[in-house]
Design a protein around this motif. Structure first.
Motif, PDB file in Angstrom:
ATOM      1  N   UNK A  83       2.194   1.174   5.409  1.00  0.00           N
ATOM      2  CA  UNK A  83       3.047   0.053   5.763  1.00  0.00           C
ATOM      3  C   UNK A  83       2.398  -0.631   7.083  1.00  0.00           C
ATOM      4  N   UNK A  84       1.608  -0.081   7.907  1.00  0.00           N
ATOM      5  CA  UNK A  84       0.777  -0.491   8.777  1.00  0.00           C
ATOM      6  C   UNK A  84       0.043  -1.766   8.351  1.00  0.00           C
ATOM      7  N   UNK A  88      -0.304   9.820  -2.780  1.00  0.00           N
ATOM      8  CA  UNK A  88       1.102  10.431  -2.707  1.00  0.00           C
ATOM      9  C   UNK A  88       0.875  11.359  -1.652  1.00  0.00           C
ATOM     10  N   UNK A  89      -0.264  12.122  -1.459  1.00  0.00           N
ATOM     11  CA  UNK A  89      -0.422  13.398  -0.242  1.00  0.00           C
ATOM     12  C   UNK A  89      -0.342  12.777   1.099  1.00  0.00           C
ATOM     13  N   UNK A  90      -0.896  11.340   1.207  1.00  0.00           N
ATOM     14  CA  UNK A  90      -0.551  10.641   2.440  1.00  0.00           C
ATOM     15  C   UNK A  90       0.767  10.458   2.749  1.00  0.00           C
ATOM     16  N   UNK A  91       1.367  10.041   1.997  1.00  0.00           N
ATOM     17  CA  UNK A  91       3.013   9.784   2.034  1.00  0.00           C
ATOM     18  C   UNK A  91       3.690  11.012   2.144  1.00  0.00           C
ATOM     19  N   UNK A 119       0.817  -1.178   0.115  1.00  0.00           N
ATOM     20  CA  UNK A 119      -0.184   0.050  -0.002  1.00  0.00           C
ATOM     21  C   UNK A 119       0.802   0.993   0.021  1.00  0.00           C
ATOM     22  N   UNK A 120       2.150   1.285  -0.311  1.00  0.00           N
ATOM     23  CA  UNK A 120       2.881   2.367  -0.472  1.00  0.00           C
ATOM     24  C   UNK A 120       3.935   2.644   0.768  1.00  0.00           C
ATOM     25  N   UNK A 121       4.461   3.535   0.985  1.00  0.00           N
ATOM     26  CA  UNK A 121       5.566   3.932   1.963  1.00  0.00           C
ATOM     27  C   UNK A 121       5.045   4.619   2.998  1.00  0.00           C
TER      28      UNK A 121
END
Length: 526
Positions: free
Chosen positions: A131-132, A506-509, A124-126
């Motif tokens: 990651x959780x 992208x915004x969350x990361x 689900x991305x970084x």
């Protein structure tokens, strides 16, 4: 007439009043359908979640479940059954157009998997949240193995409209219609569902057989027989997915989840999340510099509870489901006992939804006493009988401690549901609900008409492996979906949704302000 029957028919009379009955047109449903991506030869796809489909972390309609290859398709709440199925078909159409030569596995039990290490955890991305989510799945793999997590199902979300509750609760139960009263009514529905949910795998179980690769490293006392080159089956089985081989509470038998009141449910679920497990604590800490689970408790988070039904309240960002229930009560219920319908390109069909509406209204109207000692265990016993031997004429359940033939109890339940089906037909100006009830009664009278009966007959008559039949159905469904027209959404809509989901990820990361170790300490105290 017993007191419970009198109370049921009193509530039915209230429901039949025009100002109450009219609200039933606004019952809402949503579908969550899971399906493995497979290669043309029926093996598990090893590719990444296709970028054209968007971000699995933030997409509203297309995501992944345990693994990169286990897809999940989600429809929003809708009152129109046809629209729900059209939305689901639109999602499927867009997906099959964007997975190249891959197909969607049409069964609940997984395809041939040589080794569980082939099953890649969903990515689900970084971001810390992404990651959780992957780490939670790592914990599931360590605790239960990846093969169990490759099983697919269909979740059915059901809610009654807000304007239903005040007249119904005030006239049927003398209550105010407060959120507390609504939650109590939903919890009563949940208990009654558990009492009779054995009927769902009987009717809709579609996994009487499986690929023998699923049993690698496992022992089973079930009297399996062989068919084809590598499949095994049980003669009277309906849903091996719901058996001790699949998603059952067998792995969580020590949990004492209480369904008698919402407060008690929340407390008991929180206790399971906060209680250290001697069995799972061995996965605490890091291995090769990486965490192995969210925590070492009986449950890592609420979603780890395997149950055929859950009371639900939509959550906010990083809000725990128990906190949402505690704060805002029950908003809807999630039925989790459905196998994937292998005869439908989208895994579920209209007759099932119409029957479930009737079934769940029946669970709401029947008086629902709190579970006493042994009651919950009786419901678990009945599910076990239904999934392992439900199509056998002698299949016998336990009702209030007394033996009763599954077929006899099922016929009685359908007879009790008849006025509810007629009522739903009247308010919706159709015959869908009585026809659905009649269709399910045919399956009770003739077990070979059930999904599981049809599957087993096809395997035996055509001397097929379970996988050969599944590939044939997958090819057929892909052609059907490719040829179908978009009806609710368009291809452009899904392309836009994919782009928006990638932007949201992208915004969350970019907004993460702490490292993952700090995040884990703040969220889980590890």
């Amino acid at each position: 007439m017993q007191n419970t029957d009198k109370a049921f028919y009193k509530r039915l009379t209230v429901l039949q009043q025009p100002h109450v009955a009219s609200t039933l047109r606004d019952i809402q449903h949503g579908i969550e359908r899971e399906s493995l991506r497979i290669n043309p030869n029926g093996t598990l796809a090893s590719t990444d979640h296709p970028a054209k489909l968007g971000s699995a972390l933030t997409h509203h309609f297309i995501t992944t479940d345990f693994s990169e290859s286990l897809m999940e398709f989600i429809t929003p709440p809708e009152s129109c059954t046809q629209k729900t199925l059209q939305q689901l078909q639109d999602i499927h159409k867009f997906v099959v157009h964007n997975i190249d030569e891959e197909m969607l596995w049409p069964m609940s039990m997984p395809c041939f998997i040589k080794n569980q290490d082939e099953i890649r955890l969903a990515y689900y991305g970084e971001s810390n949240v992404g990651r959780m989510k992957t780490l939670y799945r790592q914990g599931l793999k360590n605790r239960y193995g990846s093969m169990m997590q490759a099983i697919a199902g269909v979740h059915f979300n059901f809610s009654l409209p807000g304007h239903f509750w005040t007249p119904y609760l005030s006239e049927a139960l003398g209550q105010s219609g407060s959120q507390q009263d609504i939650s109590a009514a939903y919890m009563g529905l949940v208990r009654n569902y558990r009492r009779i949910c054995w009927l769902i795998p009987y009717l809709y179980g579609s996994s009487p057989a499986l690929c023998s690769s699923f049993l690698q490293g496992k022992s089973s006392n079930l009297p399996f027989e062989e068919i084809g080159k590598g499949s095994i089956y049980l003669k009277g089985a309906t849903s091996l997915r719901m058996s001790d081989l699949g998603y059952t509470n067998n792995a969580q038998s020590s949990l004492q989840i209480c369904y008698n009141e919402l407060d008690a449910y929340v407390v008991s679920l929180r206790q399971a999340i906060q209680t250290p497990s001697p069995r799972f604590e061995r996965f605490n800490g890091k291995h090769n510099g990486l965490f192995q689970q969210l925590n070492g408790n009986l449950l890592q988070i609420e979603n780890e509870l395997y149950s055929p039904i859950r009371p639900k309240q939509p959550t906010r960002s990083l809000e725990k489901p128990t906190d949402a229930l505690d704060d805002r009560g029950v908003s809807y219920i999630e039925v989790r006992a459905l196998d994937v319908n292998p005869f439908s390109p989208v895994g579920v069909e209209a007759q099932q939804i119409h029957f479930l509406d009737v079934f769940l209204l029946h669970c709401l109207l029947r008086p629902s006493a709190p579970f006493a000692t042994g009651d919950f265990e009786e419901t678990e016993h009945n599910i076990k009988v239904a999934v392992e031997t439900g199509r056998c004429p002698e299949a016998t359940l336990s009702r209030a401690g007394q033996p009763v033939l599954l077929r006899d109890w099922a016929k009685q339940l359908v007879a009790e549901m008849q006025p509810l089906a007629e009522l739903l037909d009247n308010v919706n100006r159709c015959k869908d609900y009585t026809q659905a009830l009649a269709g399910e009664m045919e399956k009770i009278l003739e077990p070979e008409l059930t999904f599981s009966g049809r599957i087993l007959n096809m395997l035996q008559e055509q001397k097929l492996d379970n996988g050969e039949l599944a590939i044939s159905l997958a090819e057929q469904h892909k052609r059907t979906l490719m040829d179908a027209a978009y009806t609710v959404h368009s291809e452009e809509f899904f392309v836009q949704q994919a782009e928006l989901s990638q932007q949201a990820r992208t915004k969350i990361e970019a907004n993460d302000k702490i490292d993952f170790d700090t995040f884990m300490r703040q969220q889980f105290g590890v």
